[in-house]
Design an enzyme around this catalytic site. Structure first.
Site, short mmCIF file in Angstrom:
data_model
loop_
_atom_site.label_atom_id
_atom_site.label_comp_id
_atom_site.label_asym_id
_atom_site.label_seq_id
_atom_site.Cartn_x
_atom_site.Cartn_y
_atom_site.Cartn_z
CE1 TYR A 1 0.52 2.56 14.07
CE2 TYR A 1 -2.25 3.63 13.24
CZ TYR A 1 -0.68 3.35 12.63
OH TYR A 1 0.23 3.45 11.13
CG HIS B 1 -1.70 8.81 3.98
ND1 HIS B 1 -1.03 7.77 3.73
CD2 HIS B 1 -0.54 8.88 4.99
CE1 HIS B 1 -1.09 7.50 5.12
NE2 HIS B 1 -0.54 8.32 5.63
NE ARG C 1 -3.11 2.61 2.91
CZ ARG C 1 -2.97 3.27 3.45
NH1 ARG C 1 -3.21 3.07 4.93
NH2 ARG C 1 -3.65 3.98 3.50
CD GLU D 1 -1.06 4.07 8.50
OE1 GLU D 1 -1.10 4.28 9.23
OE2 GLU D 1 -1.66 4.13 7.53
CG ASN E 1 -5.13 3.35 8.86
OD1 ASN E 1 -5.66 2.34 8.09
ND2 ASN E 1 -5.33 4.21 8.31
CD GLU F 1 -5.19 7.25 9.99
OE1 GLU F 1 -4.42 8.80 10.17
OE2 GLU F 1 -4.88 6.30 10.19
C1 FCB Z 1 -1.37 6.90 11.00
C2 FCB Z 1 -1.06 7.50 9.00
C3 FCB Z 1 -0.13 7.25 8.89
C4 FCB Z 1 1.01 6.76 10.11
C5 FCB Z 1 0.54 6.29 11.16
C6 FCB Z 1 2.08 5.92 12.35
O1 FCB Z 1 -2.48 7.93 11.34
O2 FCB Z 1 -1.87 7.05 8.56
O3 FCB Z 1 0.92 7.61 7.70
O4 FCB Z 1 1.72 8.27 10.47
O5 FCB Z 1 -0.98 6.78 11.89
#
Ligand code: FCB
Length: 458
Positions: A294, A122, A78, A352, A292, A167
């Site tokens: 985290y 992006h 990607r 992500e 995405n 995002e």
């Molecule tokens: C996300 C972004 C990516 C990167 C990660 C850590 O929010 O899409 O570009 O910065 O965080």
């Protein structure tokens, strides 16, 4: 499935990057400046005064990077297109040299059997378009649709997966409300209008794609479950507000044609009175959702924190990444199950997932990053659990292939499977790259073997 494999045979295993974070050479070959180029060159905006001028020099070293991907065994990659390389003014004349870069990149990927997933936006808006109001301009969805059309025509036959916007929450909130991202605005009234135009832009691009494309297109959103820090009613309500603000703001309109009811009270007088015609236009689920993921949010009510009256608190007793984000793999399973339940089981790609840690220096050509290995392992297992429970999960993309320009944090935060030495641009594998290669080669079967001692025990 092969024996012991946790994932279906056609599952996509990828890594993700974005243009401004890795390419470098932002003005090469006739490219126009982007808002991130300007922002990074404005004093005081980025940690250590870093810029994307060189980044990972991927614009010139992409062949080497594709070789690394092949070595990892990726079957998907990607990346994003820098709008102002292709259209230096954001609209109008196409810069064939800029477009040529992405054509060569796609060719190189396909030669290695790696399927491209292309993100159109992006965050690096053309500076010229910004000067015309950027995403605040009601014409911005049309600018985006025109740009999308150029890309679909140039690459559409060879690119099976498209992401319109990465995002939109981050663009609207960090770019226009909190100001730590380009264009650095802090304006409550701008924020919901920018968000709405981003959704319109997505919908317009999906529409254009329907007339031209043969494959799949979707939106990528950042999601995180919101958990109250206590049972107190105020904290529980704060978590619900933050859930609307982060998780439902963009997905409810996409799938249900309305914004969450909480939005009007969060934004107060800054919330526009959207008509039902306007809402109908942004009901555009596309073919899949990019997630995405985290971390989670632990939320406390805070009357002084406008506009949400809620704050995310960090739990010092938890393991936190270098970004200060709690490592919480269960949250990925929860998020995927929530999507399945709330939005009628859409196809999903994890577009992500990854972690920044302060890696030690390389020894014997390898960087030991046990915490990142554990993070990836536990999150991939969490994804498998969701799959087991019926989530239509089609692929997983690790963030990121390379250590890169982490926006306002500059190069201080490292997410890569490969370490990049800024002095000589050498790419060195981390242990996590080796780990991921085994996961891919065995389609997850390696995860069922005994965990290493540094596992988080999920
Ligand atoms: C996300 C972004 C990516 C990167 C990660 C850590 O929010 O899409 O570009 O910065 O965080």
């Amino acid at each position: 499935m092969t024996r012991g494999a946790l994932f279906p045979r056609d599952f996509l295993w990828g890594a993700a990057t974005s243009a401004y974070q890795i390419e470098g050479s932002p003005l090469a070959d006739g490219a126009g400046p982007s808002i991130w180029h300007r922002f990074a060159h404005s004093p005081g905006r980025i940690a250590n005064g870093d810029t994307g001028d060189l980044a990972c020099d991927h614009y010139r070293r992409y062949r080497e990077d594709v070789a690394i991907m092949a070595d990892l065994g990726l079957n998907a990659y990607r990346f994003s297109v820098a709008w102002s390389r292709v259209l230096p003014q954001g609209r109008g004349t196409v810069n064939h040299k800029g477009l040529g870069f992405y054509q060569r990149l796609v060719d190189a990927l396909l030669e290695r059997g790696i399927r491209p997933m292309v993100t159109l936006y992006h965050w690096d808006l053309s500076a010229t378009l910004h000067d015309r109001g950027g995403w605040l301009n009601p014409d911005s969805p049309n600018w985006f649709a025109d740009y999308a059309q150029v890309m679909f025509k140039a690459l559409g036959d060879r690119v099976p997966l498209w992401i319109t916007i990465n995002e939109p929450w981050v663009v609207a909130v960090l770019g226009h409300l909190e100001g730590q991202h380009a264009p650095g605005h802090r304006d409550l009234f701008e924020t919901p209008r920018v968000a709405h135009h981003l959704l319109l832009a997505h919908a317009r691009a999906v529409d254009v794609y329907r007339g031209l494309g043969r494959h799949r297109i979707g939106l990528a959103v950042n999601l995180e479950p919101q958990h109250p820090v206590s049972d107190a009613r105020a904290d529980r309500e704060a978590a619900t507000r933050r859930d609307a603000f982060i998780n439902r703001w963009f997905l409810d309109p996409l799938f249900q044609g309305r914004y969450p009811h909480e939005m009007a009270s969060i934004f107060g007088p800054a919330w526009p009175d959207f008509t039902s015609e306007e809402l109908a236009l942004i009901r555009a689920p596309g073919d899949f959702i990019g997630v995405n993921y985290y971390s989670r949010g632990c939320v406390r009510a805070d009357p002084d924190a406008t506009p949400l009256h809620a704050v995310r608190v960090s739990r010092p007793e938890a393991l936190n990444t270098a970004m200060g984000w709690e490592v919480y793999p269960e949250g990925l399973t929860q998020t995927l199950l929530w999507l399945r339940q709330r939005y009628a089981n859409p196809p999903i790609y994890i577009t992500e997932n990854g972690a920044a840690f302060d890696d030690p220096p390389a020894r014997d050509g390898l960087v030991a990053d046990p915490l990142r290995v554990a993070y990836l392992r536990d999150h991939i297992v969490a994804a498998a659990k969701a799959l087991e429970q019926g989530v239509d999960l089609r692929g997983y993309f690790a963030w990121s292939l390379l250590d890169n320009f982490e926006w306002a944090e500059g190069y201080s935060k490292r997410f890569g499977l490969y370490h990049v030495d800024p002095r000589d641009q050498r790419r060195l594998p981390k242990a996590s790259a080796r780990f991921y290669r085994e996961v891919i080669a065995s389609n997850g079967a390696s995860l069922t073997q005994e965990a290493e001692p540094y596992s988080l025990g999920f």
